[in-house]
Design an enzyme around this catalytic site. Structure first.
Site: not given
Ligand code: VGL
Ligand code: ZN
Length: 201
Positions: A21, A108, A147
């Site tokens: 991410d 995802k 994540c």
């Molecule tokens: C994430 C909060 C919401 C992450 C993703 O990638 O850690 N955190 N969505």
């Protein structure tokens, strides 16, 4: 004598890099900024180069939500809207040196009710890793306390050895110390923490 030092780790067949991410919305100026999230980029670029040089598989995950995702505040969730599929905020950080030709992307959280902090949750990541004969995952990216944490935990659960790229992760820290607690938990569960200088040349 141990010329490489006791802490050195050598990349070999069966290793894969998983970049979690590293997307604009989690970087300064994004809608769910991870403090100093941009600092992971140059470090990840060095890990990426090491994996590319050896021809080892590289996966990059993307949070990839519909505009009405249940984790968004207007829909009762904890987060501001972020990483909406196809938006600029969902794009990889431009400075991240992903090898366009060989990168394997995992999306995802793509359904309104699908959480997917973990890159294994509702994705085919495990099957793709297994098909490539991967046994050990090197995991870094954003965010340490969501994540990255969930991806590391699931990776361990389904039987991979996990190496945590301790210099290539940053935390949201909704509560102060969340990032440190997440790191400690990942290590307690069996993740091996490393830093760039511990990778053998
Ligand atoms: C994430 C909060 C919401 C992450 C993703 O990638 O850690 N955190 N969505
Ligand atoms: Zn999300």
């Amino acid at each position: 004598m141990c010329p490489l030092g006791p802490q050195t780790l050598t990349l070999s067949l069966g290793d894969a890099l998983v970049v979690v991410d590293v997307q604009n919305d989690f970087l300064p100026g994004g809608s769910l900024t991870v403090s100093r999230g941009d600092e992971v980029v140059p470090v990840l670029n060095r890990y990426l180069a090491a994996f590319m040089r050896r021809g080892l598989p590289i996966f990059a995950t993307r949070d990839w939500h519909p505009p009405n995702h249940y984790s968004f505040q207007p829909y009762g969730g904890p987060w501001p809207p972020h990483c909406v599929a196809g938006s600029e905020g969902a794009a990889f950080a431009p400075a991240l040196a992903l090898p366009a030709s060989s990168i394997l992307i995992t999306l995802k959280g793509t359904l309104p009710e699908q959480n997917a902090y973990s890159a294994f949750d509702g994705t085919d990541l495990d099957a793709r890793l297994r098909a490539l004969g991967v046994r050990r995952l090197f995991i870094g990216g954003l965010a340490t306390d969501y994540c990255v944490l969930c991806t590391v935990e699931d990776g361990l659960k389904v039987g991979y050895a996990v190496v945590l790229l301790q210099d290539a992760i940053r935390a949201v820290n909704v509560r102060p110390g969340d990032g440190e607690r997440a790191e400690a938990e990942m290590i307690r569960r069996g993740a091996i923490p490393i830093r760039l200088e511990m990778l053998a040349a």
